[in-house]
Design an enzyme around this catalytic site. Structure first.
Site, mmCIF file in Angstrom:
data_model
loop_
_atom_site.group_PDB
_atom_site.id
_atom_site.type_symbol
_atom_site.label_atom_id
_atom_site.label_comp_id
_atom_site.label_asym_id
_atom_site.label_seq_id
_atom_site.Cartn_x
_atom_site.Cartn_y
_atom_site.Cartn_z
ATOM 1 N N CYS A 79 0.845 -1.204 0.000
ATOM 2 C CA CYS A 79 0.000 0.000 0.000
ATOM 3 C C CYS A 79 0.880 1.254 0.000
ATOM 4 C CB CYS A 79 -0.970 -0.047 1.176
ATOM 5 S SG CYS A 79 -2.351 1.125 1.015
ATOM 6 N N HIS A 98 -3.648 -5.497 1.074
ATOM 7 C CA HIS A 98 -3.020 -5.793 2.360
ATOM 8 C C HIS A 98 -3.058 -7.292 2.680
ATOM 9 C CE1 HIS A 98 -2.382 -1.695 3.959
ATOM 10 N NE2 HIS A 98 -3.436 -1.375 3.237
ATOM 11 N N GLU A 146 -1.224 -8.863 4.668
ATOM 12 C CA GLU A 146 -0.966 -9.055 6.098
ATOM 13 C C GLU A 146 -2.247 -9.060 6.923
ATOM 14 O OE1 GLU A 146 -0.975 -4.518 5.788
ATOM 15 O OE2 GLU A 146 -0.707 -6.278 4.510
#
Length: 265
Positions: A96, A234, A236
Site C-alpha cells: 500500500c 493488504h 498481512e
C-alpha cells in the site's frame, strides 16, 4: 534454524507495521520495526537485515502525496544502501503506502531505477473516493520475481484500504502494459469473484473486483531484478482464518510472507 531478521520501516504516520510484523513472525521471520530516525542517525543499517518491508499507512500524513515524503527520504538517506541490498538479491516488499513509496523513489522502475516514474504512477482511485473492501488477487505466472516464483498462479483474498491506488500510465497504454507484461514486471492482478471455476478470470476493469480502476487490473509490480515487489492490497490482514469476514477458508496471505522470509535466509 535461526529466524532471519526482517526490517519493517516505520515513518511518522505509518500504522500497519504491527500487522506486518505479525505476518512476518508467523512466516518464520524475526520482525524488527525500525524508524527512519534510527537510519538517519546511524543507529541502524539495512545491511543488518535479510529483507526489507515497507508497510502501509499514511507516512507523513500523505501531505505531499501518497508516499512522496518517505520516498524523498529513501532517496536522500538510504538509496545507496537499498541499491546494494537489491544488487545482492535481498527481497524488498512494499504494501500500500510502501508500494507508493517504492514506486516514487524509483525503486520499481527499470534497470536504471527510473523507468516507471516517467511511464506510470499510482494516482487517485477512478471512483474518486477511498476504497476499503475485500478483493481477490493472483500472483502472475509470468512474474520475474524469483522469490515469488513458487506462488505463481496463487490466489490471495485480502482487503484494500487506499485513496490513491490506481496504476495509471502516462504513455500509450498498450505499449506500457505490453512492456510490463513482456518483461515479467506485473506481479499481481485483481481477479473477478473468488477465483474459482468460471469466475477464474481477471477483473477486466470491472468495479468492485478492480477497486480503483488500475490499468490492466494491475495490483502490484516488481522491479527489473525481481527482488523488489510492491502491491496495493493488504495480504498481512489475512494471514489467519479468523481475520476473514466470511466465505470459504483458504486464499490467505501467509504464503506470500513465507516466500518473502525464505528469500531472506
Amino acid at each position: 534454524m535461526t529466524p532471519p531478521p526482517v526490517l519493517i520501516l516505520h515513518a511518522p504516520g505509518t500504522n500497519r507495521d504491527t500487522e506486518a510484523a505479525v505476518a512476518v513472525e508467523l512466516a518464520g521471520g524475526d520482525p524488527r520495526i525500525v524508524t527512519m530516525h534510527e537510519f538517519r542517525t546511524g543507529a541502524a543499517s539495512i545491511s543488518d537485515f535479510g529483507a526489507l518491508l515497507l508497510p502501509g499507512g499514511f507516512s507523513y500524513g500523505d501531505a505531499l502525496g501518497a508516499g512522496v515524503r518517505l520516498a524523498l527520504e529513501l532517496r536522500t538517506w538510504l538509496y545507496e544502501e537499498l541499491a546494494e541490498a537489491v544488487r545482492l538479491g535481498k527481497p524488498v516488499l512494499g504494501i500500500c503506502n510502501g508500494f507508493q513509496t517504492l514506486l516514487k523513489a524509483g525503486l520499481l522502475g527499470g534497470s536504471d531505477g527510473s523507468g516507471e516514474q516517467r511511464r506510470g504512477t499510482l494516482t487517485d482511485n477512478a471512483g474518486g473516493r477511498f476504497e476499503c473492501r475485500w478483493v481477490t488477487l493472483r500472483v502472475e505466472p509470468g512474474c520475474r520475481s524469483g522469490w515469488l516464483g513458487s506462488l505463481a498462479g496463487t490466489r490471495i483474498r485480502c482487503p484494500v484500504a487506499h485513496g490513491e491506488g490506481r496504476v495509471a500510465v502516462t504513455e500509450p497504454e498498450p505499449e506500457v502494459v505490453g512492456n510490463l507484461q513482456g518483461t515479467g514486471r506485473i506481479a499481481f492482478r485483481y481477479m473477478s469473484g473468488n477465483g474459482h471455476g468460471s469466475r477464474d478470470r481477471v477483473a477486466g476493469g470491472r468495479y468492485p473486483a478492480n477497486p480503483n480502476g488500475s490499468v490492466a487490473d494491475i495490483a502490484g509490480l516488481c522491479d527489473a531484478t525481481g527482488a523488489v515487489v510492491g502491491l496495493m492490497p493488504h495480504p498481512e490482514d489475512h494471514v489467519v482464518d479468523w481475520q476473514r469476514p466470511g466465505g470459504p477458508p483458504g486464499e490467505r496471505g501467509l504464503p506470500l510472507f513465507e516466500a518473502f522470509v525464505e528469500a531472506a535466509r
